[in-house]
Write an enzyme that holds these catalytic residues in place. Structure first.
Site, PDB file in Angstrom:
ATOM      1  N   GLU A 192       0.829  -1.205   0.000  1.00 32.82           N
ATOM      2  CA  GLU A 192       0.000   0.000   0.000  1.00 32.82           C
ATOM      3  C   GLU A 192       0.867   1.260   0.000  1.00 32.82           C
ATOM      4  O   GLU A 192       0.365   2.368   0.061  1.00 32.82           O
ATOM      5  CB  GLU A 192      -0.940  -0.002   1.203  1.00 32.82           C
ATOM      6  CG  GLU A 192      -2.211  -0.798   0.962  1.00 32.82           C
ATOM      7  CD  GLU A 192      -1.973  -2.250   0.622  1.00 32.82           C
ATOM      8  OE1 GLU A 192      -1.440  -2.977   1.476  1.00 32.82           O
ATOM      9  OE2 GLU A 192      -2.281  -2.666  -0.513  1.00 32.82           O
ATOM     10  N   ASN A 276      -0.788  -7.795  -3.978  1.00 35.26           N
ATOM     11  CA  ASN A 276      -1.477  -6.994  -4.992  1.00 35.26           C
ATOM     12  C   ASN A 276      -0.521  -6.043  -5.711  1.00 35.26           C
ATOM     13  O   ASN A 276       0.443  -5.564  -5.128  1.00 35.26           O
ATOM     14  CB  ASN A 276      -2.599  -6.175  -4.345  1.00 35.26           C
ATOM     15  CG  ASN A 276      -2.080  -5.224  -3.279  1.00 35.26           C
ATOM     16  OD1 ASN A 276      -1.602  -5.653  -2.234  1.00 35.26           O
ATOM     17  ND2 ASN A 276      -2.137  -3.935  -3.541  1.00 35.26           N
ATOM     18  N   ASP A 318      -7.731  -5.705  -4.825  1.00 34.85           N
ATOM     19  CA  ASP A 318      -6.779  -5.929  -3.725  1.00 34.85           C
ATOM     20  C   ASP A 318      -6.805  -7.364  -3.221  1.00 34.85           C
ATOM     21  O   ASP A 318      -6.735  -7.606  -2.015  1.00 34.85           O
ATOM     22  CB  ASP A 318      -7.020  -4.963  -2.546  1.00 34.85           C
ATOM     23  CG  ASP A 318      -5.941  -5.118  -1.480  1.00 34.85           C
ATOM     24  OD1 ASP A 318      -4.780  -5.373  -1.844  1.00 34.85           O
ATOM     25  OD2 ASP A 318      -6.260  -5.009  -0.279  1.00 34.85           O
TER      26      ASP A 318
END
Lengths: 600, 177
Positions: A192, A276, A318
């Site tokens: 992220e 991801n 995700d």
């Protein structure tokens, strides 16, 4: 002359410990009285041969002793038991305790690293840590700030330290490490934050870096052989880690490696999955984004990839592919096969041949899964191995700034890292799952090093038109791709399961219950409410001839954040507001080990 | 991108101490920290020039508040929980947005805050250099205030005003495109 003898004896010692490192650990993993590795064994089966606690008497289980870790945060992973010592870890600041089981758990030593607290917020959701590893007289601690530390398992003395990543760029750690042969295999978190994922091997004796394999990038950085590394039986070809990306996006491409690792000593291959692609806004990264979302088989000696399988090309939801790979030897159509079974965040359970990377089964392990109609299983098809995406739930096709609603599963997946277990007795997998759906709206974001790089807004809620709860605990048949039985749970099941030869399966719940169920029927045999919600993994060991079961409590992690105030379906309108089932009504922060036994 | 941030920093530096509100009390829409005094380019302000929300009788929310819902759930909810309701990890911002003075709120987001050493080590990161947050901080603030005061419920606001041209221009300038 004196130096020379010293040197030679040093070399001899070295050689001896090299040869024995792996064997020492394997012997301990085979000895059911110890719990020498987080995953139970190299195969990640989380199965114990111990059977003195069993289906008949598990109802009599009582608390034998407890230990407070002194930290109030999400407690993932489990203690290890090596010989007569138990090793307990904590979330940040990542304290390690060595407890003497011969002296009622007296603290033999403790180690508390000094870490910059600025790493805490970079860890995304809570400061979890999935536990230490043991091999060759050493405890391997992988700190939140990515420092890998080898401690003398007898004294807690630091033997070496290595720095695996840079937290100021968003690189952090939550995972355990895998000791294999003379190496320690180490992953990284930070998808992220636009981190480019990698797996790194350190020398077990010296801490020197031996190889690093990125998840995307040039061939020499992702350690592939374009001719001999395969994807579903076909060579991956040149530049496979860059040619499905636009421009330089692969440099901040995600595909982090924070899950569990397994190892097949016979095939001499390690297995893990990549996370991801970054960002969560698919429009900002056209292409398949290889090798994010991929199951990888690599040679532990040099990192060279044997085969890949990309489960979710061009992720739009995700669905990190990091969950554990469980290795089993089973009969399929009368033939003995070497299998790898993986329960992905995307809601599909995959059964593969772990030697060749052949895809054998890909089926939904929750009926609610709706983003795909299934995987193309025809080897002749040009879409072989690809999931067919349902347009309505495609955040890519619906586009930026459009809210795609009713996608199942939610971003946390039908299952996250919480590991499943496998019983060779029943040939069933016991899987802790989430039963949560979402609305997902991607939008444009810009990248700043060390800052979150998300690019989507999410709303999550219990799977509609189901039992109303947010989890299930299921038994799965990996050969037929079917659910055998399913236990509805009010909250996501975020605890790693344990199956034993006593025909019992254990798991924890977010409310804080340790539960035992019958491995054949799923019937509940026992429950006990521990001091805080459970996101740790159940383990078992034997001491002085008595079997114990241990579990860490301490609510937190992504589950504690998402579910604390409860979830409801925003699309249900105001009428449903009363339906919030808030975790905070059941449990509060904690940090405790509870150990159970049958009273004498 | 530099301009709005330095503006915010300057604003944070000369923080006023406004009267704190207890979120537990029922919040009146006439409260001077909430009541709309004027509108400018699609954004609403109190008489002190503090950003606030505007929810029409039919539930239509102003665009910045809607934008705040989106940005909150991209940048903040991973720690503070869905809908600003709080989590095992970080406080309920739907209350903070009412209890805290606007400039203090902005200051915490720009510079971060730490409570370390306690059993529950707690760190709020500094977002001062992050355009995905700084360009939308007023939006996030008004969204949290709207939810905290009960003007909007949990979840995605159903109806919203259109994005104004002024808002688009400022957004593009701030995000650097």
């Amino acid at each position: 002359m004196k130096t020379l003898t010293l040197l030679t004896s040093g070399v001899a010692l070295f050689a001896a410990s090299f040869a024995s490192a792996n064997e020492d650990l394997m012997t301990r993993m085979d000895d059911a009285s110890q719990w020498a590795i987080q995953t139970g064994d190299y195969a990640n089966q989380r199965y114990s041969e111990l059977d003195s606690i069993n289906r008949e008497n598990v109802g009599d289980l009582q608390v034998a002793w407890t230990f407070s870790t002194g930290v109030l945060r999400g407690h993932e992973g489990s203690p290890l038991v090596v010989g007569d010592t138990m090793f307990v870890h904590t979330p940040f600041p990542n304290i390690v305790y060595a407890l003497d089981l011969n002296e009622d758990g007296k603290i033999k030593w403790r180690y508390e690293p000094k870490q910059d607290p600025n790493v805490i917020p970079v860890m995304c959701c809570d400061t979890v840590y999935r536990g230490v590893a043991y091999a060759d007289g050493k405890i391997f601690l992988h700190q939140a700030d990515t420092k890998v530390v080898a401690l003398d398992s007898e004294t807690g003395e630091v033997l070496w330290e290595a720095v695996n990543g840079d937290p100021s760029k968003g690189e952090t750690n939550t995972a355990t490490v895998l000791p294999v042969k003379d190496k320690v295999i180490v992953g990284i978190s930070g998808g992220e934050f636009g981190v480019r994922g990698h797996v790194t091997a350190y020398n077990m004796e010296t801490g020197e870096q031996e190889w690093r394999a990125y998840s995307m990038g040039p061939d020499e950085e992702i350690l592939v052989d374009p001719e001999n590394t395969t994807h579903l039986g076909e060579p991956v070809g040149e530049n496979s880690g860059t040619n499905t990306w636009e421009g330089d996006q692969w440099m901040i491409g995600g595909g982090t490696t924070w899950g569990w690792y397994s190892y097949d000593p016979e095939a001499d291959l390690i297995y893990y999955g990549t996370g991801n692609p970054s960002t969560w806004n698919p429009a900002q990264r056209p292409g398949d984004n290889r090798w994010s979302m991929t199951i990888m088989a690599r040679d532990p000696d040099d990192g060279m990839a044997k085969w890949f399988y990309q489960m979710t090309p061009h992720d739009e939801w995700d669905f990190d592919g990091v969950n554990e790979m469980i290795l089993t030897d089973q009969e399929v159509d009368g033939e003995a096969r070497k299998l790898l079974t993986h329960f992905d965040r995307n809601g599909l359970a995959y059964t593969m041949d772990r030697l060749t990377g052949e895809l054998m089964v890909a089926e939904k392990f929750d009926a609610a899964v709706n983003w795909t109609t299934g995987v193309d299983m025809d080897p002749e098809s040009e879409n072989y191995g690809r999931p067919a995406v349902v347009a309505e739930y495609s955040t890519e096709q619906n586009g930026e700034d459009v809210n795609s609603t009713g996608i199942c599963p939610a971003a946390l997946g039908t299952k996250d890292q919480q590991p499943a277990s496998y019983s060779p007795k029943t040939e069933l997998f016991y899987v802790p799952t989430n039963h949560v759906c979402m609305d997902y709206e991607p939008f444009r974001v810009s990248y700043t090093a060390g800052q979150p790089y998300v690019g989507a807004t999410l709303a999550m809620y219990p799977a509609p038109e189901s039992h109303g709860g947010m989890g299930n605990f299921i038994a799965w048949d990996n050969i037929n791709g079917e659910i055998k039985w399913s236990i509805p749970e009010q909250f996501s099941v975020w605890s790693g399961a344990l199956a034993t030869a006593g025909d019992v399966v254990f798991y924890g719940t977010l409310e804080g219950y340790l539960k035992a169920v019958d491995s054949e029927t799923g019937d509940e045999l026992y429950r006990f409410k521990t001091p805080s919600g459970i996101i740790g993994n159940v383990m078992t060991y034997e001491h002085d001839g008595k079997q114990y079961v241990g579990i860490l409590s301490g609510v937190g992690g992504w589950a504690g954040i998402g579910l604390a105030a409860g979830l409801t379906n925003p699309n249900d309108g105001l009428g449903a507001v009363g339906g919030y089932s808030a975790l905070s009504d059941y449990t509060a922060l904690g940090g405790q080990l509870t150990v159970f036994a049958i009273p004498d | 991108m530099t301009r709005p941030i330095s503006l915010l920093l300057a604003a944070a530096a000369c923080a006023l101490s406004a009267s704190a509100l207890s979120a537990a009390d029922a919040v009146s829409m006439d409260d001077p920290n909430i009541a709309v005094d004027y509108e400018e380019g699609g954004r609403y302000y109190t008489e002190d020039g503090i950003p606030t929300f505007n929810v029409a009788e039919d539930g239509t929310v102003d665009w910045p508040t809607f934008s705040g819902f989106r940005r909150y759930h991209a940048e903040c909810h991973v720690c503070h929980g869905p809908d600003g309701e709080g989590s095992t990890y970080a406080p309920a911002l739907k209350n903070s947005a009412l209890e805290m003075d606007y400039y203090d709120f902005v200051d915490v987001v720009v510079n971060g805050r730490q409570k370390v050493g306690a059993a529950d080590n707690s760190v709020m990161p500094a977002f001062g250099t992050n355009p995905n947050v700084m360009c939308y901080l007023d939006d996030i603030y008004t969204y949290l205030k709207a939810h905290g005061s009960g003007a909007i419920g949990r979840g995605r606001p159903a109806q919203k005003e259109a994005k104004s041209d002024t808002f688009s221009e400022m957004e593009d300038a701030c995000m650097g495109s």
